[in-house]
Design a protein around this motif. Structure first.
Motif, PDB file in Angstrom:
ATOM      1  N   SER A 265       8.289   7.236  -7.537  1.00 38.13           N
ATOM      2  CA  SER A 265       8.918   6.319  -6.593  1.00 38.13           C
ATOM      3  C   SER A 265       8.072   5.065  -6.445  1.00 38.13           C
ATOM      4  CB  SER A 265       9.088   6.988  -5.233  1.00 38.13           C
ATOM      5  OG  SER A 265       9.870   8.130  -5.343  1.00 38.13           O
ATOM      6  N   ALA A 266       7.895   4.387  -7.551  1.00 40.89           N
ATOM      7  CA  ALA A 266       6.981   3.249  -7.555  1.00 40.89           C
ATOM      8  C   ALA A 266       7.498   2.100  -6.714  1.00 40.89           C
ATOM      9  CB  ALA A 266       6.752   2.776  -8.979  1.00 40.89           C
ATOM     10  N   ARG A 267       8.775   2.121  -6.408  1.00 46.38           N
ATOM     11  CA  ARG A 267       9.341   0.984  -5.718  1.00 46.38           C
ATOM     12  C   ARG A 267       9.209   1.054  -4.209  1.00 46.38           C
ATOM     13  NH1 ARG A 267       9.278  -2.693  -9.562  1.00 46.38           N
ATOM     14  NH2 ARG A 267      10.524  -2.112 -11.354  1.00 46.38           N
ATOM     15  N   GLN A 268       8.726   2.154  -3.685  1.00 46.31           N
ATOM     16  CA  GLN A 268       8.595   2.215  -2.243  1.00 46.31           C
ATOM     17  C   GLN A 268       7.165   1.877  -1.847  1.00 46.31           C
ATOM     18  OE1 GLN A 268       7.419   5.748  -0.193  1.00 46.31           O
ATOM     19  NE2 GLN A 268       8.635   6.993  -1.595  1.00 46.31           N
ATOM     20  N   LEU A 269       7.053   1.155  -0.765  1.00 44.60           N
ATOM     21  CA  LEU A 269       5.757   0.823  -0.220  1.00 44.60           C
ATOM     22  C   LEU A 269       5.416   1.798   0.897  1.00 44.60           C
ATOM     23  CD1 LEU A 269       5.991  -3.049   0.104  1.00 44.60           C
ATOM     24  CD2 LEU A 269       4.629  -1.780  -1.524  1.00 44.60           C
ATOM     25  N   THR A 270       4.182   2.223   0.937  1.00 45.25           N
ATOM     26  CA  THR A 270       3.697   3.051   2.038  1.00 45.25           C
ATOM     27  C   THR A 270       2.846   2.177   2.931  1.00 45.25           C
ATOM     28  OG1 THR A 270       3.692   5.046   0.676  1.00 45.25           O
ATOM     29  CG2 THR A 270       2.377   5.085   2.680  1.00 45.25           C
ATOM     30  N   PHE A 271       3.266   2.066   4.177  1.00 48.02           N
ATOM     31  CA  PHE A 271       2.577   1.203   5.133  1.00 48.02           C
ATOM     32  C   PHE A 271       1.488   1.957   5.860  1.00 48.02           C
ATOM     33  CE2 PHE A 271       4.881  -2.852   5.603  1.00 48.02           C
ATOM     34  CZ  PHE A 271       5.943  -2.617   4.756  1.00 48.02           C
ATOM     35  N   GLY A 272       0.419   1.232   6.157  1.00 41.57           N
ATOM     36  CA  GLY A 272      -0.588   1.755   7.055  1.00 41.57           C
ATOM     37  C   GLY A 272      -0.084   1.674   8.487  1.00 41.57           C
ATOM     38  N   SER A 273      -0.885   2.194   9.420  1.00 40.69           N
ATOM     39  CA  SER A 273      -0.467   2.218  10.820  1.00 40.69           C
ATOM     40  C   SER A 273      -0.730   0.897  11.523  1.00 40.69           C
ATOM     41  CB  SER A 273      -1.163   3.351  11.566  1.00 40.69           C
ATOM     42  OG  SER A 273      -2.561   3.227  11.415  1.00 40.69           O
TER      43      SER A 273
ATOM     44  N   GLN B 250       0.290 -10.505  -1.778  1.00 39.92           N
ATOM     45  CA  GLN B 250       0.204  -9.329  -2.629  1.00 39.92           C
ATOM     46  C   GLN B 250      -1.019  -9.446  -3.522  1.00 39.92           C
ATOM     47  OE1 GLN B 250       3.530  -7.069  -4.666  1.00 39.92           O
ATOM     48  NE2 GLN B 250       2.804  -8.267  -6.401  1.00 39.92           N
TER      49      GLN B 250
ATOM     50  N   PHE C  34      -0.395  -5.198   8.902  1.00 39.49           N
ATOM     51  CA  PHE C  34      -0.163  -3.971   8.138  1.00 39.49           C
ATOM     52  C   PHE C  34      -0.515  -4.197   6.668  1.00 39.49           C
ATOM     53  CE2 PHE C  34       2.045  -1.478  11.243  1.00 39.49           C
ATOM     54  CZ  PHE C  34       2.754  -2.373  12.027  1.00 39.49           C
TER      55      PHE C  34
ATOM     56  N   ASP D 268      15.839   6.314  -4.375  1.00 41.56           N
ATOM     57  CA  ASP D 268      14.812   7.157  -3.785  1.00 41.56           C
ATOM     58  C   ASP D 268      15.185   7.416  -2.337  1.00 41.56           C
ATOM     59  OD1 ASP D 268      11.139   6.987  -3.570  1.00 41.56           O
ATOM     60  OD2 ASP D 268      12.578   8.414  -2.759  1.00 41.56           O
TER      61      ASP D 268
ATOM     62  N   PRO E 161       8.043  -7.242  10.492  1.00 41.67           N
ATOM     63  CA  PRO E 161       6.981  -7.550   9.525  1.00 41.67           C
ATOM     64  C   PRO E 161       7.362  -8.712   8.615  1.00 41.67           C
ATOM     65  CG  PRO E 161       7.395  -5.191   9.624  1.00 41.67           C
ATOM     66  CD  PRO E 161       8.510  -5.853  10.377  1.00 41.67           C
TER      67      PRO E 161
ATOM     68  N   GLN F 125       0.049  -4.952  -0.507  1.00 41.89           N
ATOM     69  CA  GLN F 125       0.597  -6.102   0.183  1.00 41.89           C
ATOM     70  C   GLN F 125       0.120  -6.080   1.627  1.00 41.89           C
ATOM     71  OE1 GLN F 125       4.872  -6.046  -0.230  1.00 41.89           O
ATOM     72  NE2 GLN F 125       4.785  -6.004  -2.466  1.00 41.89           N
TER      73      GLN F 125
ATOM     74  N   ASN G  23      -0.564  -1.970  -6.569  1.00 37.43           N
ATOM     75  CA  ASN G  23      -0.728  -3.235  -5.861  1.00 37.43           C
ATOM     76  C   ASN G  23      -0.763  -2.963  -4.373  1.00 37.43           C
ATOM     77  OD1 ASN G  23       2.052  -3.759  -4.554  1.00 37.43           O
ATOM     78  ND2 ASN G  23       2.582  -3.299  -6.656  1.00 37.43           N
TER      79      ASN G  23
ATOM     80  N   TYR H 182      13.604   1.400   6.575  1.00 36.24           N
ATOM     81  CA  TYR H 182      12.381   1.928   7.154  1.00 36.24           C
ATOM     82  C   TYR H 182      12.639   2.237   8.621  1.00 36.24           C
ATOM     83  CZ  TYR H 182       9.335   0.601   3.218  1.00 36.24           C
ATOM     84  OH  TYR H 182       8.726   0.506   1.980  1.00 36.24           O
TER      85      TYR H 182
ATOM     86  N   GLY I 292       3.224   2.058  11.811  1.00 35.72           N
ATOM     87  CA  GLY I 292       3.729   1.223  10.736  1.00 35.72           C
ATOM     88  C   GLY I 292       5.113   1.667  10.305  1.00 35.72           C
TER      89      GLY I 292
ATOM     90  N   TYR J 191       1.273  -7.549   5.535  1.00 38.87           N
ATOM     91  CA  TYR J 191       2.335  -8.079   6.368  1.00 38.87           C
ATOM     92  C   TYR J 191       1.790  -8.327   7.774  1.00 38.87           C
ATOM     93  CZ  TYR J 191       5.727  -6.633   2.810  1.00 38.87           C
ATOM     94  OH  TYR J 191       6.435  -6.492   1.643  1.00 38.87           O
TER      95      TYR J 191
ATOM     96  N   ASN K 290       7.274  -6.748  -5.671  1.00 39.77           N
ATOM     97  CA  ASN K 290       8.249  -6.045  -4.846  1.00 39.77           C
ATOM     98  C   ASN K 290       8.047  -6.474  -3.415  1.00 39.77           C
ATOM     99  OD1 ASN K 290      10.187  -4.240  -4.024  1.00 39.77           O
ATOM    100  ND2 ASN K 290       8.772  -2.526  -3.898  1.00 39.77           N
TER     101      ASN K 290
END
Lengths: 113, 115
Positions: free
Chosen positions: A97-105, A48, A88, B56, A43, A33, A31, B35, B42, A35, B102
């Motif tokens: 680690s499916a629960r962490q989101l990786t943010f763009g810059s 989503q 973002f 994690d 943020p 998202q 998925n 974070y 970001g 922000y 989430n």
């Protein structure tokens, strides 16, 4: 590791013009998202997207999720000064680690009155 | 509480000192995240808690960074022997994990400046 890239980094538009920011992931996402962060703020969740090819609208904002679930876009129609801020995307992958989101810059939007 | 609360809002410290940053998540939110956000970037993932345990911690940059959440609510991020490169805004977020969702609610952040 997973990388999420956004372009452009900065965008200046005249009030009333349209704006688009693009997000690309190095891996397939479960998925994505979006922000918004106002200057000096934190943020705030906008939306989503989960399904391949999904399109969602919030008033003047249109969000798309690519067919391959590796890219997304946010389009704002007829920008207003209240749209100023940094947008973002943040992607999540399945498994591990499916629960962490990786943010763009982020894309910093300036709207000139 | 109504939102995610972080204290202090600003912290200035000297290189080599120890720092603690506190996060009070939304009541009932089981998931808590830390974070780090540097200027023009970001948010960068540090650690995620599900309940009391760190589910994690792969984002912690090195062993100077540690976080706890002993009772499954308030969390503390601890930084030992601070370095100038640790200067950033440390954001805490919480979420009510549901299947397929989430969504993070962020706090206002703690701005850390290491001189």
């Amino acid at each position: 590791g997973q990388q999420v890239m956004q372009i452009p980094q900065y965008q200046h538009v005249q009030e009333g013009e349209d704006f688009t920011t693009y997000c690309n992931s190095s891996t397939t996402l479960s998925n994505i998202q979006w922000y918004k962060q106002r200057p000096g703020g934190h943020p705030v969740f906008l939306i989503q997207l989960v399904k391949s090819g999904e399109v969602k609208k919030q008033k003047r904002l249109t969000f798309q999720f690519g067919e391959a679930k590796k890219n997304s876009s946010l389009h704002i129609t007829a920008t207003q000064t209240t749209d100023v801020g940094t947008y973002f995307c943040a992607g999540s992958t399945q498994g591990g680690s499916a629960r962490q989101l990786t943010f763009g810059s982020g894309t910093q939007l300036t709207v000139l009155p | 509480g109504a939102g995610v609360s972080q204290t202090p809002s600003n912290k200035v410290t000297e290189k080599g000192k120890y720092v603690e940053l506190r996060c009070d998540p939304i009541s009932g939110h089981t998931a808590l995240y830390w974070y780090r956000q540097s200027l023009g970037q970001g948010p960068e993932f540090l650690i995620y808690f599900q309940g009391t345990g760190a589910a994690d911690d792969s984002g912690l940059p090195n062993d100077r960074f540690f976080a706890v959440r002993p009772e499954g609510s308030v969390s503390t991020l601890k930084i030992q022997r601070t370095e100038r490169g640790d200067s950033a805004v440390y954001l805490c977020a919480s979420s009510l994990l549901r299947s397929g969702a989430n969504v993070l609610t962020f706090g206002a952040g703690s701005r850390l400046t290491v001189l």
